[in-house]
Write a protein that holds these residues in place. Structure first.
Motif, PDB file in Angstrom:
ATOM      1  N   VAL A 148       0.850  -1.195   0.000  1.00 46.71           N
ATOM      2  CA  VAL A 148       0.000   0.000   0.000  1.00 46.71           C
ATOM      3  C   VAL A 148       0.882   1.240   0.000  1.00 46.71           C
ATOM      4  O   VAL A 148       1.748   1.403   0.861  1.00 46.71           O
ATOM      5  N   LEU A 149       0.686   2.096  -0.978  1.00 44.29           N
ATOM      6  CA  LEU A 149       1.471   3.324  -1.084  1.00 44.29           C
ATOM      7  C   LEU A 149       0.819   4.473  -0.333  1.00 44.29           C
ATOM      8  O   LEU A 149       1.504   5.363   0.165  1.00 44.29           O
ATOM      9  N   HIS A 150      -0.514   4.439  -0.251  1.00 46.66           N
ATOM     10  CA  HIS A 150      -1.199   5.517   0.464  1.00 46.66           C
ATOM     11  C   HIS A 150      -2.639   5.126   0.760  1.00 46.66           C
ATOM     12  O   HIS A 150      -3.304   4.524  -0.080  1.00 46.66           O
ATOM     13  N   ASP A 151      -3.097   5.475   1.961  1.00 47.58           N
ATOM     14  CA  ASP A 151      -4.521   5.384   2.318  1.00 47.58           C
ATOM     15  C   ASP A 151      -5.077   6.794   2.379  1.00 47.58           C
ATOM     16  O   ASP A 151      -4.536   7.647   3.099  1.00 47.58           O
ATOM     17  N   PHE A 152      -6.140   7.048   1.656  1.00 46.27           N
ATOM     18  CA  PHE A 152      -6.755   8.369   1.673  1.00 46.27           C
ATOM     19  C   PHE A 152      -7.625   8.531   2.917  1.00 46.27           C
ATOM     20  O   PHE A 152      -8.294   7.594   3.344  1.00 46.27           O
ATOM     21  N   VAL A 163      -1.077   8.204 -13.090  1.00 45.58           N
ATOM     22  CA  VAL A 163       0.010   8.562 -13.998  1.00 45.58           C
ATOM     23  C   VAL A 163       1.311   8.382 -13.235  1.00 45.58           C
ATOM     24  O   VAL A 163       1.479   8.946 -12.150  1.00 45.58           O
ATOM     25  N   GLU A 165       5.152   9.109 -13.208  1.00 43.29           N
ATOM     26  CA  GLU A 165       6.176   9.941 -13.828  1.00 43.29           C
ATOM     27  C   GLU A 165       7.467   9.131 -13.973  1.00 43.29           C
ATOM     28  O   GLU A 165       7.703   8.189 -13.222  1.00 43.29           O
ATOM     29  N   TYR A 171       0.771  10.562  -9.965  1.00 37.54           N
ATOM     30  CA  TYR A 171      -0.304  11.551 -10.023  1.00 37.54           C
ATOM     31  C   TYR A 171      -1.638  10.819 -10.109  1.00 37.54           C
ATOM     32  O   TYR A 171      -1.744   9.749 -10.695  1.00 37.54           O
ATOM     33  N   TYR A 187      -3.732  15.022  -7.078  1.00 37.11           N
ATOM     34  CA  TYR A 187      -2.650  14.868  -6.117  1.00 37.11           C
ATOM     35  C   TYR A 187      -1.389  14.324  -6.781  1.00 37.11           C
ATOM     36  O   TYR A 187      -1.433  13.751  -7.874  1.00 37.11           O
ATOM     37  N   LYS A 188      -0.313  14.513  -6.075  1.00 41.35           N
ATOM     38  CA  LYS A 188       0.968  13.937  -6.472  1.00 41.35           C
ATOM     39  C   LYS A 188       1.560  13.247  -5.246  1.00 41.35           C
ATOM     40  O   LYS A 188       1.534  13.795  -4.143  1.00 41.35           O
ATOM     41  N   ILE A 189       2.071  12.057  -5.430  1.00 41.93           N
ATOM     42  CA  ILE A 189       2.713  11.336  -4.340  1.00 41.93           C
ATOM     43  C   ILE A 189       4.188  11.162  -4.670  1.00 41.93           C
ATOM     44  O   ILE A 189       4.534  10.602  -5.717  1.00 41.93           O
ATOM     45  N   ALA A 190       5.016  11.674  -3.784  1.00 42.86           N
ATOM     46  CA  ALA A 190       6.459  11.475  -3.913  1.00 42.86           C
ATOM     47  C   ALA A 190       6.832  10.263  -3.084  1.00 42.86           C
ATOM     48  O   ALA A 190       6.742  10.292  -1.858  1.00 42.86           O
ATOM     49  N   LEU A 191       7.232   9.184  -3.728  1.00 39.15           N
ATOM     50  CA  LEU A 191       7.531   7.948  -3.014  1.00 39.15           C
ATOM     51  C   LEU A 191       8.841   8.072  -2.258  1.00 39.15           C
ATOM     52  O   LEU A 191       9.818   8.630  -2.758  1.00 39.15           O
ATOM     53  N   GLN A 192       8.858   7.527  -1.030  1.00 38.89           N
ATOM     54  CA  GLN A 192      10.078   7.578  -0.205  1.00 38.89           C
ATOM     55  C   GLN A 192      11.049   6.472  -0.611  1.00 38.89           C
ATOM     56  O   GLN A 192      10.648   5.420  -1.028  1.00 38.89           O
TER      57      GLN A 192
END
Lengths: 192, 97
Positions: A148-152, A163, A165, A171, A187-192
């Motif tokens: 899981v990369l993100h829970d809203f 999308v 990048e 995105y 939104y944009k998610i910058a992965l760690q």
């Protein structure tokens, strides 16, 4: 969209068992009409499919897709591959679990570097209704695992395709959100 | 259901600020939030494009510059879907009004 302008789609209902189908639409010759070809008919559970187009553009012999359904009824990711006889075969890559996993994958999948990115309708815990972003990666043993990369938060409702990048940022769009206005967001998610 | 082909001679309108929405293991940035957003895609120019709730089309570059384009006429319907076509254009789905 596949090669030569062929369009691929899926239905949530219909087919011989009423559980949905996958089809292609062949573009017409000049002045002609489009023709539909049935590729696969689902059986059992009703399948609500969204096609993954990015991978198909590069690999014409495989059509990846996902839907509700799967062994736990929480959604599944699978491939459809045509045989020499023209019959398409479905192979499950990953069945979402009812507990522990984010469930009900509901966006077109994006394939990047042997990973499969998508969104699910559920998150977890307090964020259960907000939806989530997941990635499936293949292990050395051949099995696929979910990360899981993100829970809203709130009822975000991720919508449409992601999308990815080149630099790895993701995105996406949501139809609603947790704020006082309930507004969705890009939104944009910058992965760690 | 209608579709519209998006041309590339569009003016720069707005440049909103990017703000951070929430943070978990990965950092999430709220780029724009003024209604419901239904779709997003990569354009042939490498930027990210999305339909906006107010009959506009948004574009964000990898540097974070956001631009909104008014491309529609009254009665065209609201933009709800977007995809990059093999002809190098962006195609926009317009929901009925």
């Amino acid at each position: 969209m596949g090669a030569n302008g062929v369009l691929y789609g899926a239905t949530a209902y219909g087919g011989s068992s009423g559980a949905g189908t996958v089809f292609e639409l062949l573009p017409p010759a000049a002045g002609g009409t489009w023709s539909a070809v049935l590729l696969y008919t689902f059986t059992g559970r009703r399948w609500s499919c969204t096609l993954a187009t990015s991978g198909y553009r590069k690999r014409r012999d495989s059509l990846r897709d996902y839907s509700g359904g799967g062994s736990a009824g929480a959604g599944t990711v699978f491939t459809l591959t045509p045989g020499q006889d023209g019959i398409w075969t479905k192979t499950a890559l990953y069945d979402f679990a009812k507990t522990g996993d984010r469930k009900i994958p509901d966006s077109p999948l994006v394939l990047r570097s042997n990973a499969i990115y998508g969104t699910a309708a559920t998150g977890t815990g307090a964020h259960n209704a907000g939806g989530s972003i997941f990635v499936l990666r293949k292990t050395a043993g051949g099995a696929w695992t979910e990360t899981v990369l993100h829970d809203f938060a709130g009822a975000a409702g991720p919508s449409g395709s992601l999308v990815i990048e080149k630099g790895g940022a993701i995105y996406g769009a949501t139809t609603s959100g947790p704020g006082p206005t309930g507004s969705g967001m890009v939104y944009k998610i910058a992965l760690q | 259901m209608k579709s519209a082909r998006l041309l590339w001679t569009l003016p720069l309108l707005t440049v909103p600020e990017i703000s951070q929405a929430q943070q978990m293991a990965n950092t999430v940035y709220n780029i724009q939030a003024s209604g419901s957003y239904w779709a997003i895609t990569t354009g042939p120019d490498g930027a990210v494009w999305f339909p906006e709730p107010s009959d506009k089309i948004g574009r964000i570059t990898t540097a974070g510059v956001i631009t909104s384009y008014s491309i529609l006429n009254a009665g065209d319907g609201g933009p709800s879907g977007i995809a990059a076509g093999p002809d190098g254009a962006l195609w926009v789905h317009l929901a009925a009004q």
